[in-house]
Design a protein around this motif. Structure first.
Motif, short mmCIF file in Angstrom:
data_model
loop_
_atom_site.label_atom_id
_atom_site.label_comp_id
_atom_site.label_asym_id
_atom_site.label_seq_id
_atom_site.Cartn_x
_atom_site.Cartn_y
_atom_site.Cartn_z
N THR A 169 0.84 -1.20 0.00
CA THR A 169 0.00 0.00 0.00
C THR A 169 0.87 1.24 0.00
O THR A 169 1.73 1.42 0.87
N GLY A 170 0.67 2.10 -0.99
CA GLY A 170 1.26 3.43 -0.98
C GLY A 170 2.65 3.55 -1.55
O GLY A 170 2.99 4.56 -2.14
N ALA A 171 3.50 2.52 -1.38
CA ALA A 171 4.90 2.67 -1.79
C ALA A 171 5.03 2.72 -3.30
O ALA A 171 4.49 1.88 -4.01
N GLY A 172 5.76 3.71 -3.79
CA GLY A 172 6.04 3.81 -5.22
C GLY A 172 4.83 4.13 -6.07
O GLY A 172 4.84 3.86 -7.27
N GLY A 173 3.81 4.70 -5.49
CA GLY A 173 2.62 5.03 -6.26
C GLY A 173 1.83 3.80 -6.68
O GLY A 173 1.09 3.85 -7.68
N VAL A 174 1.96 2.71 -5.96
CA VAL A 174 1.28 1.45 -6.30
C VAL A 174 0.64 0.86 -5.06
O VAL A 174 1.22 0.88 -3.97
N MET A 175 -0.56 0.34 -5.24
CA MET A 175 -1.22 -0.43 -4.19
C MET A 175 -1.58 -1.79 -4.77
O MET A 175 -2.18 -1.88 -5.85
N ALA A 176 -1.19 -2.87 -4.08
CA ALA A 176 -1.48 -4.22 -4.54
C ALA A 176 -2.15 -4.99 -3.41
O ALA A 176 -1.61 -5.05 -2.29
N LEU A 177 -3.31 -5.57 -3.69
CA LEU A 177 -4.10 -6.28 -2.69
C LEU A 177 -4.29 -7.73 -3.12
O LEU A 177 -4.51 -8.01 -4.30
N PRO A 178 -4.22 -8.66 -2.16
CA PRO A 178 -4.39 -10.08 -2.51
C PRO A 178 -5.86 -10.48 -2.57
O PRO A 178 -6.69 -9.94 -1.83
N LEU A 179 -6.19 -11.42 -3.44
CA LEU A 179 -7.49 -12.07 -3.44
C LEU A 179 -7.30 -13.39 -2.72
O LEU A 179 -6.77 -14.36 -3.28
N GLN A 180 -7.71 -13.43 -1.47
CA GLN A 180 -7.46 -14.56 -0.59
C GLN A 180 -8.71 -14.85 0.21
O GLN A 180 -9.27 -13.95 0.85
N ALA A 181 -9.15 -16.10 0.20
CA ALA A 181 -10.41 -16.46 0.85
C ALA A 181 -10.34 -16.33 2.36
O ALA A 181 -11.37 -16.15 3.02
N GLY A 182 -9.16 -16.41 2.94
CA GLY A 182 -9.02 -16.30 4.38
C GLY A 182 -7.57 -16.47 4.79
O GLY A 182 -6.72 -16.85 3.98
N PRO A 183 -7.26 -16.20 6.06
CA PRO A 183 -5.87 -16.36 6.53
C PRO A 183 -5.39 -17.80 6.35
O PRO A 183 -6.11 -18.76 6.65
N GLY A 184 -4.18 -17.93 5.83
CA GLY A 184 -3.63 -19.25 5.59
C GLY A 184 -4.07 -19.90 4.29
O GLY A 184 -3.52 -20.94 3.90
N ARG A 185 -5.04 -19.33 3.62
CA ARG A 185 -5.51 -19.87 2.35
C ARG A 185 -4.61 -19.35 1.22
O ARG A 185 -4.00 -18.28 1.33
N PRO A 186 -4.51 -20.08 0.11
CA PRO A 186 -3.65 -19.62 -0.99
C PRO A 186 -4.18 -18.35 -1.63
O PRO A 186 -5.39 -18.11 -1.68
N VAL A 187 -3.26 -17.54 -2.12
CA VAL A 187 -3.62 -16.31 -2.82
C VAL A 187 -3.99 -16.65 -4.25
O VAL A 187 -3.17 -17.19 -5.00
N LEU A 188 -5.21 -16.35 -4.65
CA LEU A 188 -5.68 -16.67 -5.99
C LEU A 188 -5.14 -15.68 -7.02
O LEU A 188 -4.79 -16.06 -8.13
N ALA A 189 -5.11 -14.42 -6.63
CA ALA A 189 -4.68 -13.36 -7.56
C ALA A 189 -4.33 -12.12 -6.76
O ALA A 189 -4.51 -12.08 -5.53
N ALA A 190 -3.82 -11.11 -7.46
CA ALA A 190 -3.49 -9.85 -6.83
C ALA A 190 -4.01 -8.71 -7.71
O ALA A 190 -3.84 -8.74 -8.93
N LEU A 191 -4.64 -7.74 -7.08
CA LEU A 191 -5.14 -6.56 -7.78
C LEU A 191 -4.18 -5.41 -7.53
O LEU A 191 -3.96 -5.01 -6.39
N GLN A 192 -3.60 -4.89 -8.61
CA GLN A 192 -2.62 -3.80 -8.50
C GLN A 192 -3.22 -2.52 -9.05
O GLN A 192 -3.68 -2.49 -10.19
#
Length: 300
Positions: A82-105
């Motif tokens: 979040t915030g660094a370098g003019g970029v925000m990237a968030l994970p698509l994750q069903a819950g803690p410990g679950r695999p990350v399906l994708a990332a939205l940048q």
């Protein structure tokens, strides 16, 4: 589309979705290739492949048709950014410990605070409500995708179960062993999506396996005439049923012999990796690249 509406801002340059999950990537590819009302067109969703640390492959999608830029995060474990370098990237994750399906940048334009030509980081490109909305959107989307994948998995298992019942019904209708063997080979070849199916019948009294004499899998057919005559002469000495010849071998030979002795299923990724493989008993060819094929063997 929902992320684009939530992140509407003068300084938002673009939205990129980096898909890491193979199932989701295949679904995105099918949607990209579809044409019709309300469906994303192929022109606006052409994926670009990138590689993260740890040899993780991600497929990048942009809805505006612009070629996706490389991800600004090193790996999925570093999310969120979040915030660094003019970029925000968030994970698509069903819950803690679950695999990350994708990332939205989200790429945010860096503005000049001094009014000069220099461009510096501006962290408040999105409002707090927009950031919270995007985070909620990612979590909700991940939950929906996870539920849909579970439904697809259950549907696939049910489909395979119906195929098993269909195979059982077809095999049960065989009138003799020859017809049984033929039906099993055809049906199992399609079911397992393999190149070759081989059946060995067990003779408990003699502790032997009996199979139809066939050429080793993918064996070269450029033998000379005298070699062909020798094989024909050898085949003529074997026990015959109708026009087919039978071969007997001990249960101590090959992977199929181990299946009988151990009463277990064996899966070989490469047949040459097993010291128990036998060309004669297992019906394979170990010469050259033919030894790189895989094999699944088990008792019926």
């Amino acid at each position: 589309h929902s992320a684009a509406r939530l992140s509407e801002h003068d300084r938002v340059l673009g939205l990129t979705l980096y898909v890491a999950d193979p199932w989701l990537s295949s679904q995105m590819g099918e949607s990209s290739a579809s044409d019709g009302a309300g469906v994303v067109s192929s022109n606006s969703m052409k994926p670009t492949t990138f590689y993260l640390e740890g040899k993780v492959t991600v497929h990048a999608f942009r809805r505006d048709g612009v070629r996706a830029e490389a991800p600004r995060f090193a790996d999925l474990a570093s999310l969120p950014v979040t915030g660094a370098g003019g970029v925000m990237a968030l994970p698509l994750q069903a819950g803690p410990g679950r695999p990350v399906l994708a990332a939205l940048q989200v790429t945010i334009e860096q503005t000049s605070e001094a009014g000069q030509g220099a461009r510096s980081l501006h962290r408040d490109g999105l409002t707090a409500s927009q950031v919270i909305g995007l985070q909620l959107l990612c979590n909700t989307a991940a939950g929906i995708l996870d539920m849909r994948r579970r439904i697809e998995s259950v549907r696939a298992v049910r489909g395979r179960a119906r195929e098993c019942l269909s195979i059982a019904a077809e095999v049960n209708g065989a009138h003799n062993l020859s017809e049984f063997e033929a039906r099993v080979k055809v049906l199992c070849t399609k079911f397992f999506n393999v190149a070759n199916v081989r059946i060995c019948f067990y003779d408990e009294e003699k502790q032997e396996l009996i199979t139809t004499t066939i050429r080793s899998h993918r064996r070269e057919e450029n033998s000379k005439s005298h070699d062909q005559a020798a094989r024909l002469q050898e085949a003529s000495s074997l026990a015959a049923v109708g026009r087919r010849h039978l071969t007997r071998f001990s249960t101590k030979d090959g992977i199929v012999g181990r299946c009988v002795r151990k009463q277990a299923v064996f899966h070989l990724d490469r047949i040459t990796a097993s010291p128990f493989i036998s060309e004669t008993a297992d019906g394979v060819d170990l010469n050259g690249r033919h030894g790189e094929i895989n094999m699944l063997a088990g008792p019926m």
